[in-house]
Design a protein around this motif. Structure first.
Motif, PDB file in Angstrom:
ATOM      1  N   ILE A   1       0.842  -1.207   0.000  1.00  0.00           N
ATOM      2  CA  ILE A   1       0.000   0.000   0.000  1.00  0.00           C
ATOM      3  C   ILE A   1       0.873   1.252   0.000  1.00  0.00           C
ATOM      4  O   ILE A   1       0.614   2.231  -0.714  1.00  0.00           O
ATOM      5  N   LYS A   2       1.937   1.237   0.766  1.00  0.00           N
ATOM      6  CA  LYS A   2       2.806   2.411   0.892  1.00  0.00           C
ATOM      7  C   LYS A   2       3.493   2.780  -0.423  1.00  0.00           C
ATOM      8  O   LYS A   2       3.734   3.950  -0.697  1.00  0.00           O
ATOM      9  N   VAL A   3       3.840   1.760  -1.217  1.00  0.00           N
ATOM     10  CA  VAL A   3       4.535   2.052  -2.470  1.00  0.00           C
ATOM     11  C   VAL A   3       3.566   2.324  -3.619  1.00  0.00           C
ATOM     12  O   VAL A   3       4.004   2.504  -4.763  1.00  0.00           O
ATOM     13  N   GLY A   4       2.267   2.343  -3.324  1.00  0.00           N
ATOM     14  CA  GLY A   4       1.303   2.794  -4.323  1.00  0.00           C
ATOM     15  C   GLY A   4       0.414   1.745  -4.946  1.00  0.00           C
ATOM     16  O   GLY A   4      -0.357   2.068  -5.863  1.00  0.00           O
ATOM     17  N   TYR A   5       0.458   0.503  -4.479  1.00  0.00           N
ATOM     18  CA  TYR A   5      -0.434  -0.519  -5.029  1.00  0.00           C
ATOM     19  C   TYR A   5      -1.856  -0.308  -4.516  1.00  0.00           C
ATOM     20  O   TYR A   5      -2.077   0.288  -3.455  1.00  0.00           O
ATOM     21  N   SER A   6      -2.807  -0.824  -5.273  1.00  0.00           N
ATOM     22  CA  SER A   6      -4.209  -0.743  -4.847  1.00  0.00           C
ATOM     23  C   SER A   6      -4.453  -1.698  -3.686  1.00  0.00           C
ATOM     24  O   SER A   6      -3.617  -2.564  -3.384  1.00  0.00           O
ATOM     25  N   LEU A   7      -5.616  -1.573  -3.055  1.00  0.00           N
ATOM     26  CA  LEU A   7      -5.957  -2.463  -1.939  1.00  0.00           C
ATOM     27  C   LEU A   7      -6.015  -3.911  -2.414  1.00  0.00           C
ATOM     28  O   LEU A   7      -5.500  -4.814  -1.745  1.00  0.00           O
ATOM     29  N   GLU A   8      -6.635  -4.123  -3.566  1.00  0.00           N
ATOM     30  CA  GLU A   8      -6.745  -5.490  -4.092  1.00  0.00           C
ATOM     31  C   GLU A   8      -5.368  -6.094  -4.345  1.00  0.00           C
ATOM     32  O   GLU A   8      -5.110  -7.252  -4.020  1.00  0.00           O
ATOM     33  N   GLN A   9      -4.451  -5.300  -4.905  1.00  0.00           N
ATOM     34  CA  GLN A   9      -3.097  -5.798  -5.166  1.00  0.00           C
ATOM     35  C   GLN A   9      -2.339  -6.048  -3.860  1.00  0.00           C
ATOM     36  O   GLN A   9      -1.590  -7.020  -3.737  1.00  0.00           O
ATOM     37  N   ALA A  10      -2.543  -5.183  -2.879  1.00  0.00           N
ATOM     38  CA  ALA A  10      -1.870  -5.349  -1.588  1.00  0.00           C
ATOM     39  C   ALA A  10      -2.361  -6.594  -0.868  1.00  0.00           C
ATOM     40  O   ALA A  10      -1.586  -7.315  -0.233  1.00  0.00           O
ATOM     41  N   LEU A  11      -3.653  -6.887  -0.979  1.00  0.00           N
ATOM     42  CA  LEU A  11      -4.208  -8.056  -0.309  1.00  0.00           C
ATOM     43  C   LEU A  11      -3.861  -9.355  -1.032  1.00  0.00           C
ATOM     44  O   LEU A  11      -3.964 -10.434  -0.445  1.00  0.00           O
ATOM     45  N   THR A  12      -3.459  -9.257  -2.290  1.00  0.00           N
ATOM     46  CA  THR A  12      -3.011 -10.444  -3.010  1.00  0.00           C
ATOM     47  C   THR A  12      -1.780 -11.043  -2.337  1.00  0.00           C
ATOM     48  O   THR A  12      -1.575 -12.263  -2.340  1.00  0.00           O
ATOM     49  N   VAL A  13      -0.970 -10.182  -1.724  1.00  0.00           N
ATOM     50  CA  VAL A  13       0.218 -10.633  -1.004  1.00  0.00           C
ATOM     51  C   VAL A  13      -0.173 -11.418   0.241  1.00  0.00           C
ATOM     52  O   VAL A  13       0.553 -12.307   0.687  1.00  0.00           O
ATOM     53  N   MET A  14      -1.322 -11.106   0.801  1.00  0.00           N
ATOM     54  CA  MET A  14      -1.784 -11.731   2.038  1.00  0.00           C
ATOM     55  C   MET A  14      -2.440 -13.071   1.746  1.00  0.00           C
ATOM     56  O   MET A  14      -3.391 -13.146   0.971  1.00  0.00           O
ATOM     57  N   LYS A  15      -1.941 -14.132   2.324  1.00  0.00           N
ATOM     58  CA  LYS A  15      -2.499 -15.465   2.098  1.00  0.00           C
ATOM     59  C   LYS A  15      -3.818 -15.613   2.860  1.00  0.00           C
ATOM     60  O   LYS A  15      -4.098 -14.906   3.816  1.00  0.00           O
ATOM     61  N   GLY A  16      -4.637 -16.557   2.401  1.00  0.00           N
ATOM     62  CA  GLY A  16      -5.888 -16.846   3.082  1.00  0.00           C
ATOM     63  C   GLY A  16      -7.087 -16.129   2.515  1.00  0.00           C
ATOM     64  O   GLY A  16      -8.209 -16.327   2.989  1.00  0.00           O
ATOM     65  N   ILE A  17      -6.887 -15.273   1.484  1.00  0.00           N
ATOM     66  CA  ILE A  17      -7.999 -14.555   0.860  1.00  0.00           C
ATOM     67  C   ILE A  17      -8.156 -15.090  -0.557  1.00  0.00           C
ATOM     68  O   ILE A  17      -7.216 -15.037  -1.362  1.00  0.00           O
ATOM     69  N   ASP A  18      -9.337 -15.603  -0.890  1.00  0.00           N
ATOM     70  CA  ASP A  18      -9.537 -16.227  -2.192  1.00  0.00           C
ATOM     71  C   ASP A  18      -9.664 -15.192  -3.303  1.00  0.00           C
ATOM     72  O   ASP A  18      -9.894 -14.005  -3.059  1.00  0.00           O
ATOM     73  N   ARG A  19      -9.543 -15.649  -4.538  1.00  0.00           N
ATOM     74  CA  ARG A  19      -9.544 -14.775  -5.709  1.00  0.00           C
ATOM     75  C   ARG A  19     -10.877 -14.048  -5.872  1.00  0.00           C
ATOM     76  O   ARG A  19     -10.913 -12.870  -6.249  1.00  0.00           O
ATOM     77  N   GLU A  20     -11.987 -14.722  -5.608  1.00  0.00           N
ATOM     78  CA  GLU A  20     -13.303 -14.095  -5.766  1.00  0.00           C
ATOM     79  C   GLU A  20     -13.457 -12.904  -4.820  1.00  0.00           C
ATOM     80  O   GLU A  20     -13.980 -11.857  -5.209  1.00  0.00           O
ATOM     81  N   THR A  21     -12.998 -13.071  -3.584  1.00  0.00           N
ATOM     82  CA  THR A  21     -13.069 -11.965  -2.622  1.00  0.00           C
ATOM     83  C   THR A  21     -12.231 -10.786  -3.095  1.00  0.00           C
ATOM     84  O   THR A  21     -12.667  -9.618  -3.020  1.00  0.00           O
ATOM     85  N   LEU A  22     -11.039 -11.064  -3.606  1.00  0.00           N
ATOM     86  CA  LEU A  22     -10.178  -9.992  -4.124  1.00  0.00           C
ATOM     87  C   LEU A  22     -10.839  -9.289  -5.303  1.00  0.00           C
ATOM     88  O   LEU A  22     -10.722  -8.062  -5.447  1.00  0.00           O
ATOM     89  N   ASP A  23     -11.550 -10.041  -6.140  1.00  0.00           N
ATOM     90  CA  ASP A  23     -12.234  -9.425  -7.281  1.00  0.00           C
ATOM     91  C   ASP A  23     -13.338  -8.482  -6.819  1.00  0.00           C
ATOM     92  O   ASP A  23     -13.519  -7.390  -7.377  1.00  0.00           O
ATOM     93  N   TYR A  24     -14.094  -8.898  -5.802  1.00  0.00           N
ATOM     94  CA  TYR A  24     -15.139  -8.017  -5.273  1.00  0.00           C
ATOM     95  C   TYR A  24     -14.536  -6.739  -4.689  1.00  0.00           C
ATOM     96  O   TYR A  24     -15.088  -5.648  -4.835  1.00  0.00           O
ATOM     97  N   ILE A  25     -13.399  -6.877  -4.013  1.00  0.00           N
ATOM     98  CA  ILE A  25     -12.728  -5.702  -3.449  1.00  0.00           C
ATOM     99  C   ILE A  25     -12.240  -4.783  -4.565  1.00  0.00           C
ATOM    100  O   ILE A  25     -12.368  -3.554  -4.491  1.00  0.00           O
ATOM    101  N   ALA A  26     -11.683  -5.372  -5.634  1.00  0.00           N
ATOM    102  CA  ALA A  26     -11.206  -4.577  -6.771  1.00  0.00           C
ATOM    103  C   ALA A  26     -12.358  -3.823  -7.433  1.00  0.00           C
ATOM    104  O   ALA A  26     -12.240  -2.632  -7.760  1.00  0.00           O
ATOM    105  N   ILE A  27     -13.491  -4.510  -7.615  1.00  0.00           N
ATOM    106  CA  ILE A  27     -14.665  -3.861  -8.203  1.00  0.00           C
ATOM    107  C   ILE A  27     -15.158  -2.734  -7.303  1.00  0.00           C
ATOM    108  O   ILE A  27     -15.520  -1.648  -7.776  1.00  0.00           O
TER     109      ILE A  27
END
Length: 360
Positions: free
Chosen positions: A265-291
């Motif tokens: 987040i600090k270097v400028g990535y979006s929330l969805e991209q930052a959470l991709t680094v975090m394990k335990g969150i599925d792809r569908e959830t990340l897509d909803y966050i990105a939308i």
């Protein structure tokens, strides 16, 4: 943590020390009641003194009320600060309240936390009550065991009632003792405090156990989305939101990657991209966050995800409880049948038929 703007150590201002001075160890029921009381009181515009009077009427600890009144009225602490000093609710709730008070979001935050505590208490009771038939059956199996033993070894030592009466008495006492012990254990489980490290540690442990881990994984995702939405609504910066949501999930897969996500987040990535680094969150959830990020409806999408994972967790939990309850019931029934046949009927009829054949 170095990038925490708000914490139980720093409070609302980085230069003001705010340390938990005690632990209140409230149960889910007490925490729900307190949150609802403050939400209703603050929403109606009544003062803190009036809220404290209602707390006294609802049988909250008098010493706690005195300390809370002194902290707010005499020393001028904010409500979130007082909650932290006195160890009210749990750590994540206190952090959310600290920021929500700064942003004028105390009422909806209290309501949300109250619903969380209430729902958790209902889930526990539902699980505990589901095992009542199995517990009762265990008690009856002990009574039957005593009857089998006395019939087996005392069939020729007196009249039927003289043999059965003591066995029934002993069996009833043993059965009631086991039922009482298990009932006390379940009741103690209902009373586990919300701010207890052992409680969180046990949840993290069961996340690694097959079968039972699935509802817990769904619940951790629901809590992640819930606390992310709450912290965003309370006005926290994104780094703090990620940290608080991961802590609220109580999932090691998420908490161990907090630093990496915040750095993204600090270097400028979006929330969805930052959470991709975090394990335990599925792809569908990340897509909803990105939308949600792209459409400006992040809070709405997080609310949807919270409801979705809560529903999945409840359904999965019901299946797991039904499986274990059925397994326990059938195990007790099979064990009782084997016990009666092998230790009771088989030796008894063996002796009777053996004696009859020997007389021929």
């Amino acid at each position: 943590m170095e990038y925490s703007e708000y914490s139980e150590v720093n409070g609302g201002n980085a230069g003001t020390p705010l340390v938990k001075e005690r632990s209140t160890y409230m149960t889910d029921v007490e925490a729900e009641k307190m949150c609802k009381l403050f939400a209703d009181g603050l929403d109606s515009g009544i003062g803190y003194d009036r809220i404290f009077e209602f707390m006294e009427r609802q049988k909250f600890d008098k010493k706690l009320i005195t300390q809370l009144r002194s902290s707010i009225v005499d020393y001028g602490d904010q409500l979130g600060e007082a909650f932290t000093r006195l160890g009210l609710l749990d750590a994540v709730s206190r952090k959310v309240l600290l920021v929500a008070e700064e942003q004028g979001e105390l009422v909806p935050t209290f309501r949300e936390q109250g619903r969380n505590f209430g729902a958790r208490d209902k889930r526990r009771r539902k699980i505990g009550y589901a095992f009542v038939p199995s517990i009762v059956l265990i008690g009856f199996s002990l009574i039957l065991w005593e009857l089998v033993l006395v019939i087996r070894f005392g069939v020729t030592q007196g009249t039927t009632w003289e043999i059965l009466a003591p066995a029934i008495g002993v069996g009833v006492m043993k059965g009631l003792s086991i039922i009482a012990i298990i009932s006390i254990a379940i009741w103690s489980w209902f009373q586990v405090p919300v701010d207890l490290s052992l409680r969180d540690a046990s949840s993290r442990f069961f996340l690694n156990i097959p079968v039972v881990s699935k509802p817990l994984a769904y619940r951790s995702l629901a809590n992640f989305c819930r606390y992310l939405r709450q912290s965003l609504r309370a006005g926290m910066d994104m780094s703090r939101c990620i940290e608080l949501a991961a802590e609220g999930s109580n999932n090691p897969k998420m908490t161990r990657h907090i630093d990496a996500s915040i750095e993204a987040i600090k270097v400028g990535y979006s929330l969805e991209q930052a959470l991709t680094v975090m394990k335990g969150i599925d792809r569908e959830t990340l897509d909803y966050i990105a939308i949600g990020e792209e459409t400006g409806k992040l809070e709405e999408n997080l609310a949807f995800l919270t409801q979705k994972f809560d529903t999945l967790a409840n359904e999965s939990s019901e299946r797991v409880v039904a499986f274990f309850n059925s397994s326990l019931l059938y195990s007790v029934i099979i064990a009782t049948f084997i016990m009666v046949f092998w230790f009771g009927l088989y030796p008894l009829f063996g002796d009777l038929f053996g004696g009859a054949l020997g007389g021929l």
